[in-house]
Scaffold this motif. Structure first.
Motif, PDB file in Angstrom:
ATOM      1  N   ASP A   1      38.098  24.633 -15.936  1.00 52.12           N
ATOM      2  CA  ASP A   1      38.627  25.733 -15.126  1.00 52.12           C
ATOM      3  C   ASP A   1      38.513  25.432 -13.644  1.00 52.12           C
ATOM      4  O   ASP A   1      39.364  25.840 -12.844  1.00 52.12           O
TER       5      ASP A   1
ATOM      6  N   GLU B   1      49.658  32.271 -31.796  1.00 48.35           N
ATOM      7  CA  GLU B   1      49.634  32.501 -30.359  1.00 48.35           C
ATOM      8  C   GLU B   1      48.227  32.792 -29.854  1.00 48.35           C
ATOM      9  O   GLU B   1      47.953  32.645 -28.676  1.00 48.35           O
ATOM     10  N   HIS B   2      47.337  33.245 -30.770  1.00 48.07           N
ATOM     11  CA  HIS B   2      45.994  33.668 -30.354  1.00 48.07           C
ATOM     12  C   HIS B   2      44.904  32.684 -30.765  1.00 48.07           C
ATOM     13  O   HIS B   2      43.749  32.872 -30.377  1.00 48.07           O
TER      14      HIS B   2
ATOM     15  N   ASP C   1      43.013  31.222 -27.941  1.00 50.98           N
ATOM     16  CA  ASP C   1      42.254  32.112 -27.064  1.00 50.98           C
ATOM     17  C   ASP C   1      40.773  31.778 -27.149  1.00 50.98           C
ATOM     18  O   ASP C   1      40.277  31.258 -28.159  1.00 50.98           O
ATOM     19  N   ARG C   2      40.059  32.089 -26.092  1.00 48.16           N
ATOM     20  CA  ARG C   2      38.631  31.803 -26.065  1.00 48.16           C
ATOM     21  C   ARG C   2      37.868  32.710 -27.038  1.00 48.16           C
ATOM     22  O   ARG C   2      38.141  33.906 -27.125  1.00 48.16           O
TER      23      ARG C   2
ATOM     24  N   ALA D   1      38.120  32.708 -30.144  1.00 46.20           N
ATOM     25  CA  ALA D   1      38.893  33.049 -31.337  1.00 46.20           C
ATOM     26  C   ALA D   1      38.356  32.239 -32.506  1.00 46.20           C
ATOM     27  O   ALA D   1      38.124  31.032 -32.392  1.00 46.20           O
TER      28      ALA D   1
ATOM     29  N   SER E   1      40.313  26.247 -27.214  1.00 46.69           N
ATOM     30  CA  SER E   1      40.551  26.638 -25.819  1.00 46.69           C
ATOM     31  C   SER E   1      40.361  25.444 -24.892  1.00 46.69           C
ATOM     32  O   SER E   1      41.103  25.274 -23.913  1.00 46.69           O
TER      33      SER E   1
ATOM     34  N   GLU F   1      43.482  23.286 -25.190  1.00 45.39           N
ATOM     35  CA  GLU F   1      44.621  23.834 -24.452  1.00 45.39           C
ATOM     36  C   GLU F   1      44.446  23.647 -22.951  1.00 45.39           C
ATOM     37  O   GLU F   1      45.393  23.257 -22.251  1.00 45.39           O
ATOM     38  N   ARG F   2      43.239  23.893 -22.440  1.00 51.36           N
ATOM     39  CA  ARG F   2      43.010  23.754 -20.999  1.00 51.36           C
ATOM     40  C   ARG F   2      43.125  22.291 -20.575  1.00 51.36           C
ATOM     41  O   ARG F   2      43.667  21.993 -19.500  1.00 51.36           O
TER      42      ARG F   2
END
Length: 463
Positions: free
Chosen positions: A302, A396-397, A400-401, A403, A419, A422-423
């Motif tokens: 991040d 789609e979820h 997510d963090r 998940a 996550s 993806e990042r």
């Protein structure tokens, strides 16, 4: 099923408003100009016709005062204007300077008024042509004088002016629409810049700002947007630093607890119940340590921190090393071209692939295949498993963090592995998604840009 009508955008509304305004103004001007000019031209034409008729009537009256004069000879002596026919009604007979003119048609509308001793003027359409008819009683000679003037040129002038005004209105309307399009383009340009900046910021380019402007009406918008982005970035940096600081601070006690539990696990004098409790504590502590490491890794991603220098990487070597580190044997099908290369952070990409492999092993019923292909300038790495797959509504979820989906073992992961994948893909200008694998299971696809040196093969672009 009926389709909902699509709504017009702001630009279309502005163009339509400008065009409608231009049409309304041009029609008002056209109608006012046409009717004003028409009224003026008709009044002038009637005045000229009436004046000419008075002059000619006076001449005819003067000649008719002579005894024994012939009316036809009198009409022949008058130098009448072009396109004009003179008619005289005397002693119940009609005399005309033009034998083609229909007497009863030309004078029927004014004959009664002239017979009553009044001067009359009217418009007629005798023979499908516009005419001005002036009737004047000739007192003292017992006759009525009529003058019929052919006014086609006036009608043609009015028609030409009407066509010209209609064309001008159409051109004005089109010009208004073009002006509206240009105005909408100018007005929406700052909004488009803000939208593009917002899209780039949402894609992770947090240093994006809207260019400042000297326009006092737009400076507030751009200034507020840039201030908002600065505040958001500052808050994100603060949160990232806070998470990183907390994670680093927790590393020391976690390491101490891990060491202490290792000592207790080696103690042969523990009772069975105590040994069981120690094993449970060690398992939960290991899970906590994994979640902590994932939080630290996600915080660094991040914050945009690089863990190693970016370099050209062989996809085949990267996958081989990842499978070896995770103890994957020869039962997994591997299909990776040897010349496929990408450009990025080795440690981050290694961790992303490792998370996909562990996800397949833990949650997907076991890893079945890993393959890679080059497609339109990107290397697509497919990690397939033999599990039940991922429902369409959950795809789609799933990134997510925190998940989680059902795990094969007794424990579950931190919910941060995908996550992190993806990042990592976003930081490398790539993407990751999930789809169904054949014949069953899930296929996670990690798409990363090819290295600049690997985008062409023998002078042709890789597709």
């Amino acid at each position: 099923m009926s389709r909902r009508p699509s709504r017009r955008g702001l630009r279309a509304n502005v163009v339509a408003a400008f065009a409608a305004g231009a049409l309304l103004i041009s029609m008002i001007l056209a109608f006012s100009t046409y009717f004003s000019a028409r009224h003026y031209l008709i009044a002038q034409r009637e005045r000229n016709a009436l004046q000419q008729a008075y002059i000619d009537a006076a001449l005819v009256k003067e000649r008719l005062r002579t005894n024994g004069v012939n009316v036809a000879e009198v009409l022949a002596e008058i130098a009448q204007p072009s396109r004009t026919t003179v008619l005289v009604h005397k002693d119940g007979q009609w005399y005309s300077s033009d034998l083609t003119t229909q007497v009863h048609d030309a004078t029927s509308d004014v004959a009664s008024s002239v017979g009553a001793g009044d001067v009359a003027l009217t418009w007629t359409d005798t023979g499908d042509r516009p005419n001005i008819v002036v009737g004047i009683p000739l007192e003292g000679v017992g006759a009525d004088y009529y003058e019929v003037t052919y006014a086609k040129e006036l009608s043609q002038t009015l028609d030409t002016m009407g066509y010209a005004l209609a064309i001008s209105a159409a051109v004005t309307t089109i010009s208004g629409g073009v002006l509206g399009w240009y105005a909408a383009r100018r007005v929406l340009r700052p909004l488009r810049q803000v939208a593009l900046a917002a899209a780039r910021i949402s894609a992770g380019e947090l240093d994006t700002r809207v260019e400042a402007t000297d326009d006092p009406d737009l400076s507030t918008l751009t200034g507020s947007f840039n201030t908002m982005v600065d505040t958001v970035v500052e808050r994100l940096d603060h949160d990232a630093r806070f998470a990183a600081d907390v994670s680093h601070e927790l590393r020391t006690p976690v390491a101490t607890l891990t060491t202490s539990l290792g000592v207790l696990q080696g103690d042969k004098h523990l009772s069975p119940s105590s040994a069981t409790a120690v094993e449970l504590m060690a398992g939960e502590l290991e899970r906590f340590r994994g979640a902590l490491e994932d939080l630290i890794a996600l915080g660094r991603l991040d914050a945009g921190v690089r863990e190693s220098d970016w370099e050209v990487l062989s996809v085949a070597d990267l996958i081989t090393a990842t499978l070896a580190d995770n103890g994957i044997g020869d039962d997994v099908a591997i299909d990776v071209p040897g010349d496929l290369q990408i450009y990025g952070d080795r440690l981050q990409l290694h961790r992303a692939l490792a998370n996909l492999v562990r996800n397949a092993q833990t949650h997907g019923g076991g890893l079945t295949s890993v393959r890679a292909t080059a497609r339109r300038g990107y290397a697509e790495i497919h990690v397939a498993d033999s599990g039940p797959g991922v429902p369409v509504d959950a795809r789609e979820h799933i990134f997510d963090r925190f998940a989680r989906m059902g795990a094969r073992g007794a424990t579950t992961g931190s919910g941060l592995g995908l996550s992190i994948v993806e990042r990592t893909a976003q930081l490398h200008d790539g993407s990751v998604w999930c789809r169904d694998a054949a014949p069953r299971g899930a296929d996670f696809v990690l798409s990363l840009p090819l290295a600049p040196t690997a985008r062409t093969v023998s002078g042709r672009e890789v597709t």
